[in-house]
Motif scaffolding. Structure first.
Motif, PDB file in Angstrom:
ATOM      1  N   SER A  61       0.873  -1.334  -0.125  1.00 10.45           N
ATOM      2  CA  SER A  61       0.038   0.163   0.028  1.00 10.45           C
ATOM      3  C   SER A  61       0.807   1.265  -0.044  1.00 10.45           C
ATOM      4  CB  SER A  61      -0.712  -0.062   1.216  1.00 10.45           C
ATOM      5  OG  SER A  61      -0.233  -0.003   2.473  1.00 10.45           O
ATOM      6  N   ARG A  62       2.117   1.102   0.029  1.00 14.03           N
ATOM      7  CA  ARG A  62       2.925   2.311   0.094  1.00 14.03           C
ATOM      8  C   ARG A  62       3.224   2.663  -1.359  1.00 14.03           C
ATOM      9  NH1 ARG A  62       7.428   0.998   4.826  1.00 14.03           N
ATOM     10  NH2 ARG A  62       5.931   0.615   6.465  1.00 14.03           N
ATOM     11  N   PRO A  63       3.378   3.983  -1.219  1.00 16.73           N
ATOM     12  CA  PRO A  63       3.341   4.608  -2.883  1.00 16.73           C
ATOM     13  C   PRO A  63       4.361   4.000  -3.702  1.00 16.73           C
ATOM     14  CG  PRO A  63       3.094   6.423  -1.199  1.00 16.73           C
ATOM     15  CD  PRO A  63       3.466   5.016  -0.539  1.00 16.73           C
ATOM     16  N   ILE A  64       5.556   3.908  -3.413  1.00 15.90           N
ATOM     17  CA  ILE A  64       6.578   3.030  -4.272  1.00 15.90           C
ATOM     18  C   ILE A  64       6.016   1.725  -4.867  1.00 15.90           C
ATOM     19  CG2 ILE A  64       8.078   2.221  -2.453  1.00 15.90           C
ATOM     20  CD1 ILE A  64       9.334   3.775  -5.746  1.00 15.90           C
ATOM     21  N   PHE A  65       5.537   1.023  -4.021  1.00 14.57           N
ATOM     22  CA  PHE A  65       5.039  -0.412  -4.383  1.00 14.57           C
ATOM     23  C   PHE A  65       3.826  -0.168  -5.250  1.00 14.57           C
ATOM     24  CE2 PHE A  65       8.057  -1.931  -0.968  1.00 14.57           C
ATOM     25  CZ  PHE A  65       8.411  -3.247  -1.748  1.00 14.57           C
ATOM     26  N   VAL A  66       2.751   0.877  -4.884  1.00 17.82           N
ATOM     27  CA  VAL A  66       1.770   0.925  -5.675  1.00 17.82           C
ATOM     28  C   VAL A  66       2.202   1.414  -7.224  1.00 17.82           C
ATOM     29  CG1 VAL A  66      -0.244   2.860  -6.242  1.00 17.82           C
ATOM     30  CG2 VAL A  66       0.150   1.684  -3.784  1.00 17.82           C
ATOM     31  N   GLU A  67       3.226   2.278  -7.378  1.00 18.33           N
ATOM     32  CA  GLU A  67       4.046   2.553  -8.839  1.00 18.33           C
ATOM     33  C   GLU A  67       4.448   1.115  -9.193  1.00 18.33           C
ATOM     34  OE1 GLU A  67       5.247   4.118 -12.017  1.00 18.33           O
ATOM     35  OE2 GLU A  67       3.644   4.744 -10.757  1.00 18.33           O
ATOM     36  N   LEU A  68       5.007   0.216  -8.509  1.00 19.49           N
ATOM     37  CA  LEU A  68       5.731  -1.047  -9.076  1.00 19.49           C
ATOM     38  C   LEU A  68       4.642  -1.832  -9.363  1.00 19.49           C
ATOM     39  CD1 LEU A  68       8.487  -1.503  -6.520  1.00 19.49           C
ATOM     40  CD2 LEU A  68       8.688  -0.806  -8.893  1.00 19.49           C
ATOM     41  N   LEU A  69       3.573  -1.774  -8.912  1.00 14.39           N
ATOM     42  CA  LEU A  69       2.416  -2.745  -9.018  1.00 14.39           C
ATOM     43  C   LEU A  69       1.643  -2.237 -10.376  1.00 14.39           C
ATOM     44  CD1 LEU A  69       0.676  -3.390  -5.508  1.00 14.39           C
ATOM     45  CD2 LEU A  69       2.112  -4.959  -6.828  1.00 14.39           C
ATOM     46  N   ARG A  70       1.524  -0.901 -10.434  1.00 14.92           N
ATOM     47  CA  ARG A  70       1.095  -0.232 -11.576  1.00 14.92           C
ATOM     48  C   ARG A  70       1.796  -0.960 -12.899  1.00 14.92           C
ATOM     49  NH1 ARG A  70       1.913   3.438 -15.174  1.00 14.92           N
ATOM     50  NH2 ARG A  70       3.900   4.071 -13.930  1.00 14.92           N
ATOM     51  N   ARG A  71       3.430  -0.662 -12.539  1.00 15.17           N
ATOM     52  CA  ARG A  71       4.001  -1.228 -13.984  1.00 15.17           C
ATOM     53  C   ARG A  71       3.886  -2.546 -14.211  1.00 15.17           C
ATOM     54  NH1 ARG A  71       9.897   1.892 -12.653  1.00 15.17           N
ATOM     55  NH2 ARG A  71       9.176   3.858 -12.701  1.00 15.17           N
ATOM     56  N   SER A  72       3.803  -3.271 -13.206  1.00 16.93           N
ATOM     57  CA  SER A  72       3.464  -4.936 -13.435  1.00 16.93           C
ATOM     58  C   SER A  72       2.292  -5.139 -14.281  1.00 16.93           C
ATOM     59  CB  SER A  72       3.385  -5.483 -12.224  1.00 16.93           C
ATOM     60  OG  SER A  72       3.109  -6.763 -12.236  1.00 16.93           O
ATOM     61  N   ALA A  73       1.196  -4.256 -13.841  1.00 19.28           N
ATOM     62  CA  ALA A  73      -0.047  -4.395 -14.429  1.00 19.28           C
ATOM     63  C   ALA A  73       0.091  -4.048 -15.947  1.00 19.28           C
ATOM     64  CB  ALA A  73      -1.041  -3.602 -13.888  1.00 19.28           C
ATOM     65  N   GLU A  74       0.905  -2.882 -16.062  1.00 15.82           N
ATOM     66  CA  GLU A  74       0.991  -2.561 -17.629  1.00 15.82           C
ATOM     67  C   GLU A  74       1.936  -3.573 -18.304  1.00 15.82           C
ATOM     68  OE1 GLU A  74       3.005   1.094 -17.706  1.00 15.82           O
ATOM     69  OE2 GLU A  74       1.482   2.479 -16.805  1.00 15.82           O
ATOM     70  N   GLU A  75       2.799  -4.261 -17.764  1.00 17.61           N
ATOM     71  CA  GLU A  75       3.843  -4.953 -18.293  1.00 17.61           C
ATOM     72  C   GLU A  75       2.915  -6.494 -18.714  1.00 17.61           C
ATOM     73  OE1 GLU A  75       7.273  -6.627 -20.142  1.00 17.61           O
ATOM     74  OE2 GLU A  75       6.860  -4.365 -19.449  1.00 17.61           O
ATOM     75  N   TYR A  76       2.214  -7.139 -17.583  1.00 18.77           N
ATOM     76  CA  TYR A  76       1.838  -8.416 -17.681  1.00 18.77           C
ATOM     77  C   TYR A  76       0.276  -8.450 -17.639  1.00 18.77           C
ATOM     78  CZ  TYR A  76       6.750  -9.123 -16.349  1.00 18.77           C
ATOM     79  OH  TYR A  76       8.162  -9.178 -16.199  1.00 18.77           O
ATOM     80  N   GLY A  77      -0.412  -7.253 -17.181  1.00 18.81           N
ATOM     81  CA  GLY A  77      -1.839  -7.291 -17.276  1.00 18.81           C
ATOM     82  C   GLY A  77      -2.202  -7.989 -15.753  1.00 18.81           C
ATOM     83  N   TYR A  78      -3.426  -7.568 -15.578  1.00 17.65           N
ATOM     84  CA  TYR A  78      -4.147  -8.070 -14.235  1.00 17.65           C
ATOM     85  C   TYR A  78      -4.424  -9.864 -14.168  1.00 17.65           C
ATOM     86  CZ  TYR A  78      -4.993  -3.267 -12.815  1.00 17.65           C
ATOM     87  OH  TYR A  78      -4.774  -1.881 -12.504  1.00 17.65           O
ATOM     88  N   GLU A  79      -4.311 -10.304 -15.218  1.00 10.86           N
ATOM     89  CA  GLU A  79      -4.484 -11.563 -15.540  1.00 10.86           C
ATOM     90  C   GLU A  79      -3.290 -12.620 -15.297  1.00 10.86           C
ATOM     91  OE1 GLU A  79      -7.906 -12.681 -14.965  1.00 10.86           O
ATOM     92  OE2 GLU A  79      -8.315 -10.625 -14.997  1.00 10.86           O
ATOM     93  N   GLN A  80      -2.321 -11.775 -15.099  1.00  6.18           N
ATOM     94  CA  GLN A  80      -0.973 -12.664 -15.069  1.00  6.18           C
ATOM     95  C   GLN A  80      -1.180 -14.111 -14.116  1.00  6.18           C
ATOM     96  OE1 GLN A  80       2.570 -11.414 -13.353  1.00  6.18           O
ATOM     97  NE2 GLN A  80       1.530  -9.552 -12.843  1.00  6.18           N
ATOM     98  N   ARG A  81      -0.692 -15.045 -14.627  1.00  7.82           N
ATOM     99  CA  ARG A  81      -0.590 -16.358 -13.836  1.00  7.82           C
ATOM    100  C   ARG A  81       0.541 -16.710 -13.017  1.00  7.82           C
ATOM    101  NH1 ARG A  81      -4.987 -18.557 -14.825  1.00  7.82           N
ATOM    102  NH2 ARG A  81      -5.333 -20.926 -14.935  1.00  7.82           N
ATOM    103  N   GLY A  82       0.449 -17.351 -11.963  1.00 13.11           N
ATOM    104  CA  GLY A  82       1.843 -17.759 -11.254  1.00 13.11           C
ATOM    105  C   GLY A  82       2.132 -16.487 -10.162  1.00 13.11           C
TER     106      GLY A  82
END
Length: 102
Positions: free
Chosen positions: A61-82
């Protein structure tokens, strides 16, 4: 973000399956490591050089991790498996973790 957090809550330790299958194919059997309650496993790095980290769930929930999660969603999508994958360098992620411990 809420969708990703719900997905992470469901994935838990069972999400190591993808990484374990990859290791079995290369002959690198490894026992499944238990993830402590309140933590989750993440893979960080580029496609060929990924490292597994176990992080406290409340860090997400910290801002830096929110940004990393946003990048992850952009790169792999919300439906990434594993296991959750975070597309940043391992060195940068380690600096982020060190900054969160202070």
């Amino acid at each position: 973000m809420k969708q990703l957090m719900r997905r992470l809550a469901r994935v838990g330790d069972a999400s190591l399956e993808e990484a374990l299958l990859r290791e079995r194919r290369t002959g690198k059997e490894r026992k499944r490591e238990k993830v402590p309650e309140g933590h989750l496993p993440v893979y960080v790095g580029e496609e060929r050089e990924m490292q597994r980290f176990v992080v406290k769930a409340d860090l997400l929930s910290r801002p830096i991790f929110v940004e990393l999660l946003r990048r992850s969603a952009e790169e792999y999508g919300y439906e990434q498996r594993g296991v959750l994958r975070i597309p940043c360098s391992i060195a940068m992620f380690e600096r982020v973790l060190d900054g969160q411990r202070n």
